[in-house]
Motif scaffolding. Structure first.
Motif, PDB file in Angstrom:
ATOM      1  N   GLY A  16     -69.623 -72.347 -92.518  1.00 45.37           N
ATOM      2  CA  GLY A  16     -69.989 -72.367 -93.923  1.00 45.37           C
ATOM      3  C   GLY A  16     -71.155 -73.294 -94.196  1.00 45.37           C
ATOM      4  N   GLN A  17     -71.167 -74.456 -93.565  1.00 42.42           N
ATOM      5  CA  GLN A  17     -72.277 -75.389 -93.730  1.00 42.42           C
ATOM      6  C   GLN A  17     -73.573 -74.814 -93.155  1.00 42.42           C
ATOM      7  OE1 GLN A  17     -72.263 -78.393 -95.412  1.00 42.42           O
ATOM      8  NE2 GLN A  17     -70.263 -77.644 -96.088  1.00 42.42           N
ATOM      9  N   TYR A  18     -73.453 -74.080 -92.065  1.00 40.38           N
ATOM     10  CA  TYR A  18     -74.617 -73.419 -91.466  1.00 40.38           C
ATOM     11  C   TYR A  18     -75.231 -72.421 -92.446  1.00 40.38           C
ATOM     12  CZ  TYR A  18     -76.964 -69.855 -88.577  1.00 40.38           C
ATOM     13  OH  TYR A  18     -77.855 -68.925 -88.071  1.00 40.38           O
ATOM     14  N   LEU A  19     -74.366 -71.644 -93.129  1.00 38.83           N
ATOM     15  CA  LEU A  19     -74.855 -70.668 -94.097  1.00 38.83           C
ATOM     16  C   LEU A  19     -75.503 -71.353 -95.290  1.00 38.83           C
ATOM     17  CD1 LEU A  19     -75.052 -67.785 -95.298  1.00 38.83           C
ATOM     18  CD2 LEU A  19     -72.744 -68.138 -96.206  1.00 38.83           C
ATOM     19  N   ILE A  20     -74.840 -72.348 -95.860  1.00 42.66           N
ATOM     20  CA  ILE A  20     -75.351 -73.017 -97.049  1.00 42.66           C
ATOM     21  C   ILE A  20     -76.684 -73.707 -96.764  1.00 42.66           C
ATOM     22  CG2 ILE A  20     -74.901 -74.864 -98.690  1.00 42.66           C
ATOM     23  CD1 ILE A  20     -73.386 -72.253 -99.180  1.00 42.66           C
ATOM     24  N   GLU A  21     -76.838 -74.216 -95.566  1.00 44.11           N
ATOM     25  CA  GLU A  21     -78.112 -74.849 -95.201  1.00 44.11           C
ATOM     26  C   GLU A  21     -79.260 -73.857 -95.290  1.00 44.11           C
ATOM     27  OE1 GLU A  21     -80.202 -77.006 -91.318  1.00 44.11           O
ATOM     28  OE2 GLU A  21     -78.055 -76.551 -91.312  1.00 44.11           O
ATOM     29  N   HIS A  22     -79.051 -72.640 -94.792  1.00 40.33           N
ATOM     30  CA  HIS A  22     -80.093 -71.618 -94.856  1.00 40.33           C
ATOM     31  C   HIS A  22     -80.305 -71.129 -96.288  1.00 40.33           C
ATOM     32  CE1 HIS A  22     -79.573 -71.503 -90.472  1.00 40.33           C
ATOM     33  NE2 HIS A  22     -80.732 -70.854 -90.434  1.00 40.33           N
ATOM     34  N   GLU A  23     -79.223 -71.044 -97.045  1.00 42.56           N
ATOM     35  CA  GLU A  23     -79.351 -70.619 -98.441  1.00 42.56           C
ATOM     36  C   GLU A  23     -80.192 -71.623 -99.221  1.00 42.56           C
ATOM     37  OE1 GLU A  23     -77.707 -68.009-100.229  1.00 42.56           O
ATOM     38  OE2 GLU A  23     -76.710 -67.092 -98.503  1.00 42.56           O
ATOM     39  N   HIS A  24     -79.891 -72.900 -99.091  1.00 38.27           N
ATOM     40  CA  HIS A  24     -80.646 -73.935 -99.786  1.00 38.27           C
ATOM     41  C   HIS A  24     -82.109 -73.914 -99.361  1.00 38.27           C
ATOM     42  CE1 HIS A  24     -78.117 -76.174-102.460  1.00 38.27           C
ATOM     43  NE2 HIS A  24     -77.171 -76.357-101.558  1.00 38.27           N
ATOM     44  N   ARG A  25     -82.354 -73.687 -98.107  1.00 30.86           N
ATOM     45  CA  ARG A  25     -83.724 -73.723 -97.599  1.00 30.86           C
ATOM     46  C   ARG A  25     -84.583 -72.654 -98.268  1.00 30.86           C
ATOM     47  NH1 ARG A  25     -83.786 -73.521 -91.323  1.00 30.86           N
ATOM     48  NH2 ARG A  25     -82.451 -75.321 -91.746  1.00 30.86           N
ATOM     49  N   TYR A  26     -84.035 -71.458 -98.423  1.00 28.19           N
ATOM     50  CA  TYR A  26     -84.832 -70.388 -99.033  1.00 28.19           C
ATOM     51  C   TYR A  26     -84.948 -70.581-100.541  1.00 28.19           C
ATOM     52  CZ  TYR A  26     -86.549 -65.842-100.458  1.00 28.19           C
ATOM     53  OH  TYR A  26     -87.313 -64.840-101.004  1.00 28.19           O
ATOM     54  N   PHE A  27     -83.836 -70.826-101.218  1.00 33.84           N
ATOM     55  CA  PHE A  27     -83.883 -70.978-102.671  1.00 33.84           C
ATOM     56  C   PHE A  27     -84.774 -72.151-103.086  1.00 33.84           C
ATOM     57  CE2 PHE A  27     -79.871 -68.449-102.728  1.00 33.84           C
ATOM     58  CZ  PHE A  27     -80.282 -67.481-103.629  1.00 33.84           C
ATOM     59  N   ASP A  28     -84.696 -73.252-102.343  1.00 39.40           N
ATOM     60  CA  ASP A  28     -85.544 -74.411-102.668  1.00 39.40           C
ATOM     61  C   ASP A  28     -87.016 -74.051-102.593  1.00 39.40           C
ATOM     62  OD1 ASP A  28     -83.293 -75.899-103.039  1.00 39.40           O
ATOM     63  OD2 ASP A  28     -83.426 -76.997-101.148  1.00 39.40           O
ATOM     64  N   GLN A  29     -87.371 -73.261-101.605  1.00 39.32           N
ATOM     65  CA  GLN A  29     -88.774 -72.893-101.414  1.00 39.32           C
ATOM     66  C   GLN A  29     -89.268 -71.957-102.514  1.00 39.32           C
ATOM     67  OE1 GLN A  29     -89.467 -70.861 -97.729  1.00 39.32           O
ATOM     68  NE2 GLN A  29     -91.652 -70.568 -98.110  1.00 39.32           N
ATOM     69  N   PRO A 111     -89.892 -59.944-119.904  1.00 39.10           N
ATOM     70  CA  PRO A 111     -90.865 -59.189-119.102  1.00 39.10           C
ATOM     71  C   PRO A 111     -91.608 -60.120-118.153  1.00 39.10           C
ATOM     72  CG  PRO A 111     -90.949 -58.515-121.397  1.00 39.10           C
ATOM     73  CD  PRO A 111     -90.041 -59.700-121.345  1.00 39.10           C
ATOM     74  N   GLU A 112     -91.745 -59.704-116.921  1.00 38.77           N
ATOM     75  CA  GLU A 112     -92.330 -60.494-115.838  1.00 38.77           C
ATOM     76  C   GLU A 112     -91.406 -61.646-115.417  1.00 38.77           C
ATOM     77  OE1 GLU A 112     -95.036 -59.234-114.422  1.00 38.77           O
ATOM     78  OE2 GLU A 112     -94.932 -57.707-115.991  1.00 38.77           O
ATOM     79  N   GLY A 113     -90.117 -61.567-115.782  1.00 43.64           N
ATOM     80  CA  GLY A 113     -89.158 -62.563-115.323  1.00 43.64           C
ATOM     81  C   GLY A 113     -88.793 -62.356-113.865  1.00 43.64           C
ATOM     82  N   HIS A 114     -88.260 -63.398-113.229  1.00 41.95           N
ATOM     83  CA  HIS A 114     -88.010 -63.383-111.793  1.00 41.95           C
ATOM     84  C   HIS A 114     -86.510 -63.281-111.497  1.00 41.95           C
ATOM     85  CE1 HIS A 114     -92.136 -64.686-110.541  1.00 41.95           C
ATOM     86  NE2 HIS A 114     -92.146 -65.086-111.814  1.00 41.95           N
ATOM     87  N   LEU A 115     -86.196 -62.529-110.459  1.00 42.78           N
ATOM     88  CA  LEU A 115     -84.837 -62.389-109.942  1.00 42.78           C
ATOM     89  C   LEU A 115     -84.849 -62.671-108.452  1.00 42.78           C
ATOM     90  CD1 LEU A 115     -81.847 -61.457-109.993  1.00 42.78           C
ATOM     91  CD2 LEU A 115     -82.692 -59.116-109.672  1.00 42.78           C
ATOM     92  N   VAL A 116     -83.936 -63.557-108.012  1.00 41.30           N
ATOM     93  CA  VAL A 116     -83.809 -63.871-106.594  1.00 41.30           C
ATOM     94  C   VAL A 116     -82.359 -63.612-106.188  1.00 41.30           C
ATOM     95  CG1 VAL A 116     -84.179 -65.568-104.778  1.00 41.30           C
ATOM     96  CG2 VAL A 116     -85.572 -65.655-106.856  1.00 41.30           C
ATOM     97  N   VAL A 117     -82.172 -62.762-105.181  1.00 35.55           N
ATOM     98  CA  VAL A 117     -80.843 -62.331-104.752  1.00 35.55           C
ATOM     99  C   VAL A 117     -80.638 -62.693-103.290  1.00 35.55           C
ATOM    100  CG1 VAL A 117     -79.248 -60.376-104.582  1.00 35.55           C
ATOM    101  CG2 VAL A 117     -81.047 -60.368-106.327  1.00 35.55           C
ATOM    102  N   SER A 118     -79.431 -63.111-102.955  1.00 35.27           N
ATOM    103  CA  SER A 118     -79.048 -63.264-101.552  1.00 35.27           C
ATOM    104  C   SER A 118     -77.803 -62.437-101.295  1.00 35.27           C
ATOM    105  CB  SER A 118     -78.785 -64.734-101.200  1.00 35.27           C
ATOM    106  OG  SER A 118     -77.653 -65.223-101.894  1.00 35.27           O
ATOM    107  N   GLY A 119     -77.711 -61.879-100.099  1.00 36.31           N
ATOM    108  CA  GLY A 119     -76.564 -61.036 -99.765  1.00 36.31           C
ATOM    109  C   GLY A 119     -76.352 -60.978 -98.268  1.00 36.31           C
ATOM    110  N   PHE A 120     -75.162 -60.553 -97.876  1.00 33.28           N
ATOM    111  CA  PHE A 120     -74.839 -60.383 -96.463  1.00 33.28           C
ATOM    112  C   PHE A 120     -75.296 -59.010 -95.999  1.00 33.28           C
ATOM    113  CE2 PHE A 120     -71.609 -63.550 -97.746  1.00 33.28           C
ATOM    114  CZ  PHE A 120     -71.899 -64.541 -96.817  1.00 33.28           C
ATOM    115  N   ASN A 121     -75.942 -58.982 -94.858  1.00 36.65           N
ATOM    116  CA  ASN A 121     -76.485 -57.750 -94.303  1.00 36.65           C
ATOM    117  C   ASN A 121     -75.403 -57.012 -93.517  1.00 36.65           C
ATOM    118  OD1 ASN A 121     -78.072 -55.723 -93.250  1.00 36.65           O
ATOM    119  ND2 ASN A 121     -79.190 -57.044 -91.827  1.00 36.65           N
ATOM    120  N   PRO A 122     -75.007 -55.807 -93.942  1.00 39.53           N
ATOM    121  CA  PRO A 122     -73.965 -55.069 -93.201  1.00 39.53           C
ATOM    122  C   PRO A 122     -74.427 -54.599 -91.831  1.00 39.53           C
ATOM    123  CG  PRO A 122     -74.872 -53.705 -94.951  1.00 39.53           C
ATOM    124  CD  PRO A 122     -75.462 -55.063 -95.134  1.00 39.53           C
TER     125      PRO A 122
END
Length: 258
Positions: A16-29, A111-122
């Motif tokens: 779980g910590q491994y996943l959250i680390e990668h999630e934070h890395r992308y969202f922060d950027q 209009p021109e608002g941003h959406l950022v999504v994360s998901g698990f790849n099947p």
């Protein structure tokens, strides 16, 4: 209560910590370079993925106790066209109606608002665990994983334009850290050699609204032009009548002479 406890225990585990680390890395950027006034995070409120965003108002929405606003993700108590940024960290695959969530996101975004999504790849080694019967009852494998291509199609139907994204977590989801270290080479070579097999994907999209400008006739100018034409027409008619009357008088004079 037991389900929430099991979820929290999974996040506290090494995987779980491994996943959250990668999630934070992308969202922060990504969120650090998105500007505006209002930003909302829907899902996983125990992790602040908006921490590097500089908008004045940042809050979370969900059914968990940690959220700023407790509400269902498919029925958001947020004003239409009021949000500059919405992030969905794994909110779609753990909801029975992901289409409704996307419709609500489209409604609240400007209009021109941003959406950022994360998901698990099947279609990944993480997705294999999702299909194993022995693990289907455990978090996060009990979610309904959505393919990246399908998510893109949904967003295109809502007039979202893809602005970026990436995949990560190419290492198999081993619970033991030592095994993940042995397969760390897969993380380094994943983007180059097997880019579509990352365990987690991120997608950045922008809402586009097709505007319509109604072309109205300029009635004032039309009326003015008609008013200007009236005197001209009267003069033409008067000249024609005078010419006709003079012609008739000439004919009468000719008849009298004859």
């Amino acid at each position: 209560m037991m389900i929430a406890q099991n979820v929290q225990q999974w996040f506290e585990s090494s995987l779980g910590q491994y996943l959250i680390e990668h999630e934070h890395r992308y969202f922060d950027q990504v969120v650090a370079n998105i500007f505006g006034y209002n930003a909302v995070q829907i899902g996983w409120p125990q992790f602040d993925f908006l921490r590097l965003n500089r908008m004045p108002l940042r809050f979370s929405v969900g059914s968990e106790c940690e959220t700023s606003v407790r509400a269902e993700a498919g029925f958001l108590p947020i004003q239409t066209s009021s949000m500059d940024l919405v992030i969905l960290p794994h909110a779609l695959e753990f909801n029975a109606n992901p289409h409704q969530i996307l419709r609500e996101v489209h409604r609240i975004l400007i209009p021109e608002g941003h959406l950022v999504v994360s998901g698990f790849n099947p279609f990944s080694l993480w997705g294999v665990c999702h299909h194993l019967k022995s693990m289907r009852e455990e978090f996060p494998w009990n979610g309904d994983f959505i393919a990246l291509s399908r998510l893109k199609d949904w967003l295109k139907l809502l007039d979202f334009e893809m602005a970026g994204g990436r995949l990560c977590c190419y290492v198999p989801p081993f619970k033991q850290e030592k095994w993940r270290r042995r397969f760390a080479f897969m993380e380094a070579a994943g983007d180059r050699w097997w880019p579509i097999s990352g365990g987690v994907y991120f997608l950045h999209a922008i809402k586009h609204t097709h505007g319509m400008r109604i072309i109205k006739p300029d009635w004032r100018n039309c009326l003015d032009a008609k008013r200007k034409m009236v005197p001209i027409a009267r003069r033409i008619i008067k000249a024609a009548k005078e010419k006709q009357s003079s012609g008739n008088s000439n004919r009468i004079d000719d008849l009298n002479k004859s």
